[in-house]
Write a protein that holds these residues in place. Structure first.
Motif, short mmCIF file in Angstrom:
data_model
loop_
_atom_site.label_atom_id
_atom_site.label_comp_id
_atom_site.label_asym_id
_atom_site.label_seq_id
_atom_site.Cartn_x
_atom_site.Cartn_y
_atom_site.Cartn_z
N ALA A 1 0.85 -1.19 0.00
CA ALA A 1 0.00 0.00 0.00
C ALA A 1 0.89 1.24 0.00
CB ALA A 1 -0.90 0.00 1.23
N LEU A 2 0.52 2.21 -0.84
CA LEU A 2 1.28 3.44 -0.99
C LEU A 2 0.37 4.64 -0.71
CD1 LEU A 2 2.84 2.63 -4.49
CD2 LEU A 2 3.98 2.36 -2.30
N VAL A 3 0.86 5.58 0.07
CA VAL A 3 0.08 6.77 0.38
C VAL A 3 0.97 8.00 0.21
CG1 VAL A 3 -1.27 8.01 2.13
CG2 VAL A 3 -1.28 5.51 2.09
N VAL A 4 0.45 9.00 -0.48
CA VAL A 4 1.04 10.34 -0.48
C VAL A 4 -0.12 11.30 -0.30
CG1 VAL A 4 2.26 12.11 -1.80
CG2 VAL A 4 3.00 9.74 -1.94
N ALA A 5 0.01 12.20 0.67
CA ALA A 5 -1.13 13.08 0.98
C ALA A 5 -0.63 14.45 1.41
CB ALA A 5 -2.00 12.45 2.07
N ASP A 6 -1.54 15.40 1.38
CA ASP A 6 -1.21 16.79 1.70
C ASP A 6 -2.41 17.43 2.39
OD1 ASP A 6 -0.43 19.42 1.81
OD2 ASP A 6 -0.20 19.69 -0.34
N ALA A 7 -2.26 17.70 3.69
CA ALA A 7 -3.30 18.42 4.43
C ALA A 7 -3.09 19.92 4.27
CB ALA A 7 -3.26 18.03 5.91
N THR A 8 -4.16 20.67 4.13
CA THR A 8 -4.05 22.10 3.88
C THR A 8 -3.35 22.82 5.03
OG1 THR A 8 -6.27 22.33 4.79
CG2 THR A 8 -6.07 22.30 2.41
N GLY A 9 -2.53 23.79 4.66
CA GLY A 9 -1.88 24.65 5.65
C GLY A 9 -0.50 24.16 6.04
N HIS A 10 0.07 24.85 7.03
CA HIS A 10 1.40 24.53 7.55
C HIS A 10 1.34 24.53 9.07
CE1 HIS A 10 3.28 25.08 3.59
NE2 HIS A 10 2.50 26.14 3.47
N GLY A 11 2.24 23.77 9.67
CA GLY A 11 2.38 23.82 11.12
C GLY A 11 1.68 22.68 11.83
N ILE A 12 1.32 22.93 13.12
CA ILE A 12 0.81 21.89 14.01
C ILE A 12 -0.54 21.36 13.54
CG2 ILE A 12 -0.11 21.47 16.30
CD1 ILE A 12 2.80 21.40 16.37
N GLY A 13 -1.47 22.23 13.13
CA GLY A 13 -2.80 21.77 12.72
C GLY A 13 -2.76 20.74 11.62
N PRO A 14 -2.12 21.03 10.49
CA PRO A 14 -2.00 20.03 9.43
C PRO A 14 -1.26 18.78 9.86
CG PRO A 14 -1.56 22.21 8.56
CD PRO A 14 -1.65 22.36 10.04
N ALA A 15 -0.28 18.93 10.75
CA ALA A 15 0.45 17.75 11.24
C ALA A 15 -0.49 16.81 12.00
CB ALA A 15 1.61 18.18 12.14
N LEU A 16 -1.42 17.37 12.77
CA LEU A 16 -2.40 16.55 13.49
C LEU A 16 -3.34 15.86 12.50
CD1 LEU A 16 -3.27 18.97 16.43
CD2 LEU A 16 -1.89 16.89 16.55
N ILE A 17 -3.76 16.60 11.47
CA ILE A 17 -4.62 16.01 10.45
C ILE A 17 -3.89 14.89 9.73
CG2 ILE A 17 -5.85 16.47 8.29
CD1 ILE A 17 -6.33 19.31 9.34
N MET A 18 -2.62 15.12 9.43
CA MET A 18 -1.80 14.10 8.77
C MET A 18 -1.77 12.82 9.60
SD MET A 18 1.37 12.71 9.64
CE MET A 18 3.09 12.88 9.37
N ALA A 19 -1.53 12.96 10.91
CA ALA A 19 -1.46 11.78 11.78
C ALA A 19 -2.80 11.05 11.82
CB ALA A 19 -1.03 12.20 13.18
N GLN A 20 -3.90 11.82 11.86
CA GLN A 20 -5.23 11.22 11.86
C GLN A 20 -5.50 10.48 10.55
OE1 GLN A 20 -8.43 14.02 12.12
NE2 GLN A 20 -9.97 12.47 12.60
N CYS A 21 -5.19 11.12 9.43
CA CYS A 21 -5.45 10.50 8.13
C CYS A 21 -4.64 9.21 7.97
CB CYS A 21 -5.10 11.50 7.03
SG CYS A 21 -5.47 10.93 5.36
#
Length: 403
Positions: free
Chosen positions: A229-249
């Motif tokens: 399985a391969l994943v590449v993704a991009d949560a909107t924005g920069h900093g802590i908020g997108p990092a949390l979304i990244m971890a959730q996704c």
């Protein structure tokens, strides 16, 4: 003459003592309490209030006050407001005869103000830090010497408050940097530490946040025998908020994939879960695919993510592929169809990027763009995926000319 000299020596001694007290504390509230006490003792008054200036709201508010709760009002109002605006000490010998005086606080507290001395607190660079207001001279009336002493006290206090605020800002910045460093370490631990081993294929990934943390990520995990399985993704924005979304996704994709193999269903479930959690201004573009090494086939969905580039060794051409559906986290139950599968021949390359590469700009605004990525792939098609990533990164850094 002797009395004047005696008073001058006394006043100087008092100011030296105040300076020492203001230098003994390195926290704002104790510092303001010391200023209040200094105003009471130096000027011989019954009450003192330290108002700080709230620059964003253009208001004065009492951080420390003798005998009352917090007071907040526009910085243009009243005697304190005039002292702040004019940067002048204001002496009011009879409060209730001065039209600028607001008796509301007296009515609320039951205290009666006879006279007052109001002192602007100004830093050496001219920045207004606040206002010190002292009420009711114990031995009768304020005199010109009190004004001079109050002005000197205000200058000392402005310096002390400015110093303390700078120290507090530096301490807060240091705490934030430590917290960001911890967040960065946690996020980096979620990125694969090693590139996967898959029969007949070479696969490599790389990530570097623009800030301490970021919303771009990639992931690899086993999806069965010789399946990756391969994943590449991009949560909107920069900093802590997108990092949390990244971890959730990342967590949702892994968890849902455990119980389901159909890519569209996996994407739909993850999208719905993100829709229920993310605020309206947040979303994630996601490439999610499964590479089957046995038949050289990559099945995938692209929720708003692109471009995807397929270099075909046999022809030397590069095919571009775009999204198959909306980004995740926007519309619940959005259609998440699979794309036509990618079929690999010997020497082919398949490249997944986030926009950090193609949108990297020179000082003049020109972006690196997809064409330069494609030219690099053609020129270095015989290199390993890991080396191609290194060359791509070197290329955008050189192109950016320091941006």
């Amino acid at each position: 003459m002797a009395d004047l000299q005696t008073h001058a020596v006394r006043d100087l001694s008092v100011l030296v003592g105040v300076t020492q007290r203001l230098g003994e504390t390195f926290e704002l509230d104790p510092l303001l309490k010391a200023i209040e006490q200094a105003g009471l003792s130096v000027l011989g008054c019954e009450r003192a209030t330290v108002f700080l200036y709230d620059r964003q709201r253009d208001e004065l508010y009492s951080r420390v006050a003798t005998g009352t709760d917090e007071i907040r009002f526009p910085a243009s109002r009243g005697i304190a407001g005039e002292a702040a605006r004019t940067r002048q000490v204001i002496l009011v010998p009879e409060a209730y005869r001065d039209p600028r005086f607001n008796p509301e606080i007296d009515r609320r507290t039951g205290y009666r103000t006879r006279n007052m001395l109001t002192v602007p607190l100004v830093a050496p660079d001219g920045e207004l830090m606040g206002v010190l207001q002292v009420l009711n001279k114990r031995d009768g009336e304020f005199h010109p010497g009190d004004e001079e002493l109050a002005g000197a006290l205000g200058s000392l206090t402005g310096v002390a408050i400015k110093r303390q605020m700078l120290l507090d800002e530096a301490a807060a910045k240091l705490r934030l940097e430590r917290e960001l460093d911890i967040a960065r370490q946690i996020q980096q631990q979620l990125i694969p530490r090693e590139n996967p081993v898959l029969p007949g294929f070479e696969v490599a990934g790389w990530n570097r946040p623009a800030d301490s943390t970021g919303g771009d990520f990639y992931d690899f995990f086993a999806a069965g025998p010789d399946r990756l399985a391969l994943v590449v993704a991009d949560a909107t924005g920069h900093g802590i908020g997108p990092a949390l979304i990244m971890a959730q996704c990342r967590a949702l994709l892994r968890a849902v994939s455990e119980s389901c193999e159909e890519l569209s269903r996996i994407a739909t479930r993850v999208n719905n879960l993100l829709c229920s959690d993310l605020p309206p201004d947040r979303f994630v573009t996601v490439f999610y695919g499964v590479l089957d090494a046995r038949n050289g086939r990559l099945d995938y969905i692209s929720a708003g993510h692109g471009p995807m580039l397929h270099f075909r060794a046999a022809s030397g051409g590069i095919a571009r592929f775009g999204a198959t559906g909306l980004p995740m986290g926007i519309v619940e139950d959005a259609d998440m169809p699979c794309a036509e599968p990618i079929r690999f021949e010997p020497g082919d390359l398949f490249v997944l990027l986030t926009d950090g590469f193609i949108e990297w700009s020179r000082p003049g605004g020109e972006q690196y763009g997809e064409q330069r990525v494609e030219a690099l792939l053609r020129n270095h098609r015989s290199e390993s995926p890991k080396r191609i990533i290194e060359l791509l990164h070197e290329g955008v850094v050189a192109f950016g000319e320091g941006t």
